[in-house]
Design a protein around this motif. Structure first.
Motif, short mmCIF file in Angstrom:
data_model
loop_
_atom_site.label_atom_id
_atom_site.label_comp_id
_atom_site.label_asym_id
_atom_site.label_seq_id
_atom_site.Cartn_x
_atom_site.Cartn_y
_atom_site.Cartn_z
N MET A 24 31.74 41.21 33.68
CA MET A 24 31.51 42.66 33.75
C MET A 24 32.65 43.42 33.11
O MET A 24 33.82 43.09 33.31
N VAL A 25 32.31 44.44 32.37
CA VAL A 25 33.29 45.26 31.67
C VAL A 25 33.87 46.31 32.61
O VAL A 25 35.06 46.50 32.68
N ASN A 26 33.02 46.98 33.36
CA ASN A 26 33.46 48.05 34.24
C ASN A 26 33.80 47.48 35.62
O ASN A 26 33.06 47.66 36.57
N VAL A 27 34.94 46.81 35.70
CA VAL A 27 35.32 46.16 36.95
C VAL A 27 35.74 47.16 38.03
O VAL A 27 35.72 46.83 39.21
N ASP A 28 36.10 48.37 37.65
CA ASP A 28 36.46 49.38 38.64
C ASP A 28 35.30 49.72 39.55
O ASP A 28 35.48 50.04 40.72
N ALA A 29 34.09 49.64 39.03
CA ALA A 29 32.91 49.93 39.84
C ALA A 29 32.61 48.80 40.82
O ALA A 29 31.82 48.97 41.73
N MET A 30 33.25 47.67 40.61
CA MET A 30 32.97 46.49 41.42
C MET A 30 34.15 46.09 42.29
O MET A 30 34.41 44.92 42.49
N LYS A 31 34.88 47.04 42.81
CA LYS A 31 36.00 46.72 43.68
C LYS A 31 35.46 46.23 45.02
O LYS A 31 34.54 46.83 45.58
N ALA A 32 36.03 45.16 45.52
CA ALA A 32 35.57 44.58 46.79
C ALA A 32 35.71 45.57 47.94
O ALA A 32 34.93 45.52 48.90
N ASP A 33 36.67 46.49 47.83
CA ASP A 33 36.86 47.50 48.88
C ASP A 33 35.66 48.42 49.01
O ASP A 33 35.49 49.07 50.03
N ASN A 34 34.82 48.48 47.98
CA ASN A 34 33.65 49.34 48.00
C ASN A 34 32.48 48.73 48.76
O ASN A 34 31.44 49.37 48.89
N PHE A 35 32.64 47.51 49.24
CA PHE A 35 31.56 46.82 49.94
C PHE A 35 31.97 46.54 51.37
O PHE A 35 33.12 46.21 51.64
N SER A 36 31.01 46.66 52.28
CA SER A 36 31.31 46.37 53.68
C SER A 36 30.58 45.11 54.11
O SER A 36 29.72 44.60 53.39
N THR A 37 30.91 44.64 55.27
CA THR A 37 30.26 43.45 55.80
C THR A 37 28.91 43.77 56.43
O THR A 37 28.19 42.87 56.82
N SER A 38 28.55 45.05 56.51
CA SER A 38 27.29 45.43 57.15
C SER A 38 26.07 44.95 56.35
O SER A 38 25.01 44.74 56.92
N GLN A 39 26.21 44.76 55.05
CA GLN A 39 25.12 44.26 54.22
C GLN A 39 25.48 42.89 53.64
O GLN A 39 25.14 42.56 52.52
N TYR A 40 26.15 42.12 54.46
CA TYR A 40 26.69 40.84 54.03
C TYR A 40 25.61 39.88 53.55
O TYR A 40 25.78 39.21 52.53
N GLU A 41 24.50 39.82 54.26
CA GLU A 41 23.42 38.89 53.88
C GLU A 41 22.89 39.20 52.49
O GLU A 41 22.61 38.28 51.71
#
Length: 73
Positions: A24-41
Motif C-alpha cells: 500500500m502506498v498510503n500507509v498513513d491511512a492504515m495506522k494500526a492505532d486507527n483500528f480497535s479490537t471491537s471489530q477484531y473478527e
C-alpha cells in the motif's frame, strides 16, 4: 503469533502484514492505532483472506482498502 486473542498487538501485527502484502502506498491511512479490537473478527477475516492469496488484483485491493476503511475507529 496467536491471533485468537483480540489484543492491540495482534491488530498491529495484522495491519502491518496486510500493508506489506498489498504494498500500500498510503500507509498513513492504515495506522494500526486507527483500528480497535471491537471489530477484531472482521479484521482477522480480512487478514486471513489477504495472506492466503498469491495475487491480488487492483479491484480487489481497492475493495480490501474500502473494507479496512470501514473498520477504522
Amino acid at each position: 503469533m496467536d491471533l485468537t486473542q483480540p489484543t492491540s498487538e495482534n491488530v498491529t501485527f495484522m495491519i502491518e502484514k496486510i500493508k506489506e502484502k498489498l504494498r500500500m502506498v498510503n500507509v498513513d491511512a492504515m495506522k494500526a492505532d486507527n483500528f480497535s479490537t471491537s471489530q477484531y473478527e472482521d479484521l482477522v477475516y480480512i487478514y486471513e483472506m489477504v495472506m492466503k492469496r498469491d495475487k491480488i488484483t487492483p479491484n480487489e485491493m481497492q475493495a480490501i482498502a474500502a473494507e479496512l476503511g470501514s473498520l477504522r475507529k
